[in-house]
Design an enzyme around this catalytic site. Structure first.
Site, short mmCIF file in Angstrom:
data_model
loop_
_atom_site.label_atom_id
_atom_site.label_comp_id
_atom_site.label_asym_id
_atom_site.label_seq_id
_atom_site.Cartn_x
_atom_site.Cartn_y
_atom_site.Cartn_z
N GLU A 282 0.86 -1.20 0.00
CA GLU A 282 0.00 0.00 0.00
C GLU A 282 0.89 1.25 0.00
O GLU A 282 1.62 1.50 0.96
CB GLU A 282 -0.90 0.01 1.24
CG GLU A 282 -1.73 1.29 1.34
CD GLU A 282 -2.43 1.45 2.69
OE1 GLU A 282 -2.66 0.45 3.38
OE2 GLU A 282 -2.75 2.61 3.03
N LYS B 261 -11.01 -2.07 6.46
CA LYS B 261 -9.81 -1.74 7.24
C LYS B 261 -10.27 -1.20 8.59
O LYS B 261 -11.10 -0.28 8.62
CB LYS B 261 -9.02 -0.69 6.46
CG LYS B 261 -7.97 0.07 7.26
CD LYS B 261 -7.21 1.05 6.36
CE LYS B 261 -6.43 2.05 7.17
NZ LYS B 261 -5.50 2.85 6.36
N ARG C 212 0.38 10.37 0.27
CA ARG C 212 0.63 11.45 1.23
C ARG C 212 1.91 12.20 0.92
O ARG C 212 2.32 13.05 1.69
CB ARG C 212 0.78 10.87 2.63
CG ARG C 212 -0.54 10.51 3.23
CD ARG C 212 -0.30 10.17 4.68
NE ARG C 212 -0.98 8.95 4.96
CZ ARG C 212 -0.74 8.18 6.00
NH1 ARG C 212 0.21 8.50 6.84
NH2 ARG C 212 -1.43 7.10 6.18
C1 3PG Z 1 -0.91 5.12 8.62
O1 3PG Z 1 -1.76 5.86 9.08
O2 3PG Z 1 0.12 5.51 8.08
C2 3PG Z 1 -1.17 3.66 8.64
O3 3PG Z 1 -2.30 3.39 9.35
C3 3PG Z 1 0.01 2.93 9.20
O4 3PG Z 1 0.14 3.20 10.51
P1 3PG Z 1 1.44 2.74 11.31
O5 3PG Z 1 2.55 3.68 10.87
O6 3PG Z 1 1.07 2.91 12.76
O7 3PG Z 1 1.75 1.32 10.92
#
Ligand code: 3PG
Length: 214
Positions: free
Chosen positions: A48, A135, A52
């Site tokens: 994934e 999710k 961002r």
């Molecule tokens: C995010 O918001 O980047 C994802 O949910 C991943 O979260 P994490 O960095 O806590 O694994």
């Protein structure tokens, strides 16, 4: 056009390919290919890429070329995110929550979506529309394993990929729940290792994650 039912079949298939979906926040597209290759070699084929960073769409374009990988786009918020991600080669989408506008955009574009839900009502609304794979986000902040287990008692037909605060330390507990198909997390691709180009280190983290029982 992709029905929510067909989208859920595809996201379930993807969630079953490995216990962990790496969540990738990548600033430099030049790191995309070796990073994806390391994760795939380590046994994590479903990736994934969060939308961002400015580089995210280029990262998806590069990762889509990696044999054995399945690259999706995370942080889908709007129809234009959906179209840009698909045009870049994303084969699935992930969103932190769900709106009718976003669901319609994914359905009409034919992009299988793993939509985010944080509460029983959100999970029920998505299920009503046909999304049985969701999710659970943000997993730890929402109460973590006990919360997800409790949602599973009245709504066992929804299966989840909990994400947000998941790590090697707590992933096993999530994976032992009957309503968890896999988990998502960024811990398998730490920024420091990416910056150093330590692909062997990332492959080792992926291998450790891929070996988690479920
Ligand atoms: C995010 O918001 O980047 C994802 O949910 C991943 O979260 P994490 O960095 O806590 O694994």
């Amino acid at each position: 056009m992709l029905t929510p039912l067909a989208a859920s079949l595809e996201t379930e298939r993807l969630c079953r390919l490995a216990p962990v979906i790496p969540v990738l926040v990548i600033d430099d597209a030049a790191t995309a290919r070796p990073l994806a290759e390391a994760l795939v070699r380590g046994g994590l084929p479903v990736l994934e890429v969060t939308l961002r960073t400015d580089a995210a769409l280029d990262v998806i374009r590069e990762m889509a070329k990696v044999e054995g990988g399945v690259v999706g786009a995370g942080t889908l918020l709007t129809p234009s995110d959906v179209h840009a991600a698909q045009e870049a080669g994303a084969r699935f989408g992930v969103s932190p929550g769900a709106t009718d506008t976003l669901l319609e955009a994914c359905e009409s574009a034919g992009l299988p979506l793993l939509p985010g839900a944080a509460t029983a009502s959100e999970a029920m609304r998505l299920l009503e529309r046909g999304y049985s794979v969701q999710k659970f986000f943000p997993a730890e902040a929402n109460g973590g394993v006990p919360a997800l287990k409790a949602i599973g008692a009245p709504i066992p037909q929804v299966r989840f990929c909990p994400t947000g605060g998941v790590s090697l330390k707590n992933a096993g507990e999530y994976l032992s729940l009957s309503n968890t198909l896999c988990v998502g997390g960024s811990w398998v691709a730490p920024k420091e290792l990416i910056a150093k180009g330590d692909w062997a280190g990332i492959e080792a983290l992926a291998r450790e994650a891929a070996a988690l029982p479920r």
